[in-house]
Design a protein around this motif. Structure first.
Motif, PDB file in Angstrom:
ATOM      1  N   VAL A 178       0.865  -1.177   0.000  1.00  0.00           N
ATOM      2  CA  VAL A 178       0.000   0.000   0.000  1.00  0.00           C
ATOM      3  C   VAL A 178       0.902   1.227   0.000  1.00  0.00           C
ATOM      4  N   GLU A 179       0.390   2.321  -0.547  1.00  0.00           N
ATOM      5  CA  GLU A 179       1.189   3.545  -0.605  1.00  0.00           C
ATOM      6  C   GLU A 179       0.986   4.363   0.666  1.00  0.00           C
ATOM      7  N   ILE A 180       2.106   4.822   1.232  1.00  0.00           N
ATOM      8  CA  ILE A 180       2.031   5.603   2.464  1.00  0.00           C
ATOM      9  C   ILE A 180       2.794   6.904   2.272  1.00  0.00           C
ATOM     10  N   VAL A 181       2.218   8.003   2.692  1.00  0.00           N
ATOM     11  CA  VAL A 181       2.938   9.266   2.657  1.00  0.00           C
ATOM     12  C   VAL A 181       2.932   9.863   4.075  1.00  0.00           C
TER      13      VAL A 181
END
Lengths: 415, 80
Positions: A178-181
């Motif tokens: 999953v993409e995390i910022v």
């Protein structure tokens, strides 16, 4: 009676060679006397006559049942009070007594003030909670559901704290891809609340964040204070992106927790709330797919049984139409199944095709085509199998391969 | 790619299964439901499996513009 006999102050002045003081001189002396005597002390009393002019200073009277005291708190200190000072509040005030010379009034210059019987921060928390609660900021109806499967997650916290590692660990364990910022902010101290509020606002200007976590690890009430500030609460409330609040430990309830769409008891729990477990989700998806195939299979069995019943009943009212229609439907069905290419269905397709052939071979159409005919009573669908069941004069209907006749029986022939 | 939400696809799929299991559909209806169900199932699998792991740190410059850099676990630890 002479005034000098009763007032010691005048006696002293009298002693100093009868010098006559100006009002200013006297006042200054009173002031310095009071300032030396009443320096850095705590008083307890009830607030009344509270005034908060635009200058930012706070003027108030402290009183008990027997007396009252003018008091003032100057702006830089007044702006740092966390709770809201109100008339009628019992407080402890720390400061020094001085004299305001232009008015000849003595007053307490307050340096710090706190509510009696409760910590200042605690009171501030309760006051803000009440205020925002009345405004509806904690309303469950306003809370947004969290997405089941976020594509992009934002985390507002300190890069150096324990919270970020806890959150990332849990996400990685449950749903690694999953993409995390991460939006790094100060989570305590001067300016932290503003940074957090700004971060929440900024993230709402980005196009693709599905959910955000706002929080920090455990600490003292002072450490966690930013998450009790109104500016943070309002930015959470205004966020279009669902917010998970994860501040400190389970026992630490902050205003942020109350406003957020979801409260996580700890940063670790925030990681659990924000993503599903990949393996479980995958598993339940496969189960649903199995149910889907099974449901269709059951449907096919049902249709097959219906066709069998038609075959066995020789429904004769409109046998051709019915059989032709069902044949057509079956052909269509078989064709569509063939394009799907799912093996459960594939298997069934072959069985149905075989069944269709068998159905064809027993079709009444074929029998009639060989020259046979079928006779029924005029208003019946069952074929007449024995002459003994009818009498002279009975109206009967006869079906040929093409068309038919209705006739009246004129003679019964015994077999 | 059209942005279809996973929960919507999953919900649609569950509804179709429920309808099929009730069994009062015509054959035509049942087949087209099945086809739709398979389509939704494939969408769910795609959403579940197509994502990539990526951790970034957002940095706001003086002009208020955002850029990102890769998150490094080591950097964070050294700062402590």
């Amino acid at each position: 009676m002479d005034a000098a006999d009763t007032l010691p102050l005048f006696r002293n002045i009298a002693k100093s060679k009868n010098k006559i003081l100006t009002i200013s001189e006297l006042t200054r002396r009173i002031r310095s006397s009071l300032e030396q005597e009443f320096f850095n002390l705590w008083v307890v009393g009830e607030i009344s006559n509270l005034k908060k002019p635009s200058s930012g200073h706070i003027y108030l009277t402290l009183k008990d049942t027997g007396a009252q005291l003018q008091a003032v708190m100057f702006r830089p200190l007044a702006s740092r009070i966390k709770f809201e000072v109100k008339d009628g509040m019992e407080v402890l005030a720390f400061g020094s007594v001085t004299v305001y010379e232009p008015r000849g009034q003595y007053q307490l210059i307050i340096e710090s003030i706190e509510p009696k019987g409760i910590g200042a921060l605690q009171l501030a928390f309760l006051q803000l909670k009440e205020k925002l609660g009345k405004e509806g900021l904690f309303d469950p109806a306003h809370k947004k559901p969290l997405p089941l499967l976020p594509r992009k997650i934002a985390i507002v916290t300190s890069l150096t704290g324990a919270a970020i590692k806890d959150i990332l660990n849990v996400i990685n364990r449950r749903f690694p891809r999953v993409e995390i910022v991460i939006y790094p902010v100060k989570v305590q101290g001067e300016g932290a609340a503003l940074e957090i509020a700004q971060a929440i606002y900024d993230l709402n200007t980005l196009p693709d964040i599905d959910v955000m976590i706002v929080g920090r690890g455990g600490g003292s009430l002072e450490d966690l204070w930013a998450f009790n500030e109104e500016v943070v609460a309002r930015s959470i409330y205004a966020s279009k992106i669902p917010v998970i609040s994860a501040v400190g430990h389970e026992i630490d309830v902050t205003i942020s927790d109350l406003v957020a769409d979801k409260r996580a008891l700890t940063p670790t729990e925030a990681g659990e709330l924000v993503v599903p477990r990949y393996d479980l989700l995958k598993d339940s998806l496969e189960k649903i797919k199995t149910r889907l195939a099974q449901a269709l299979y059951n449907k096919i069995l049902l249709i097959k049984n219906q066709l069998l019943r038609v075959k066995n009943s020789f429904a004769f009212k409109r046998p051709f139409d019915k059989v032709v229609m069902l044949r057509q439907k079956l052909d269509e069905f078989v064709q569509r199944l063939a394009t799907m290419g799912k093996h459960a269905v594939e298997l069934e397709r072959e069985r149905l095709a075989g069944f269709a052939n068998r159905l064809d071979s027993v079709s009444p159409l074929k029998v009639l085509g060989r020259g046979y005919s079928i006779t029924t009573r005029e208003n019946d669908v069952r074929p007449i199998k024995s002459a003994e069941t009818i009498t002279v004069g009975t109206q009967v209907k006869t079906r040929f391969f093409r068309g038919g006749v209705v006739s009246s029986v004129i003679e019964i022939l015994k077999s | 790619m059209a942005k279809i939400k996973f929960e919507n696809a999953l919900k649609g799929l569950e509804e179709i299964v429920d309808q099929l299991e009730k069994g009062d559909l015509s054959l035509d209806e049942a087949l087209s439901k099945y086809e739709n169900g398979i389509k939704l199932y494939k969408q769910c699998v795609t959403l579940l499996d197509d994502a990539e792991k990526k951790i970034q740190v957002l940095i706001k410059d003086e002009n208020g513009a955002f850029r990102t850099k890769e998150y490094e676990t080591d950097t964070a630890q050294n700062n402590e």
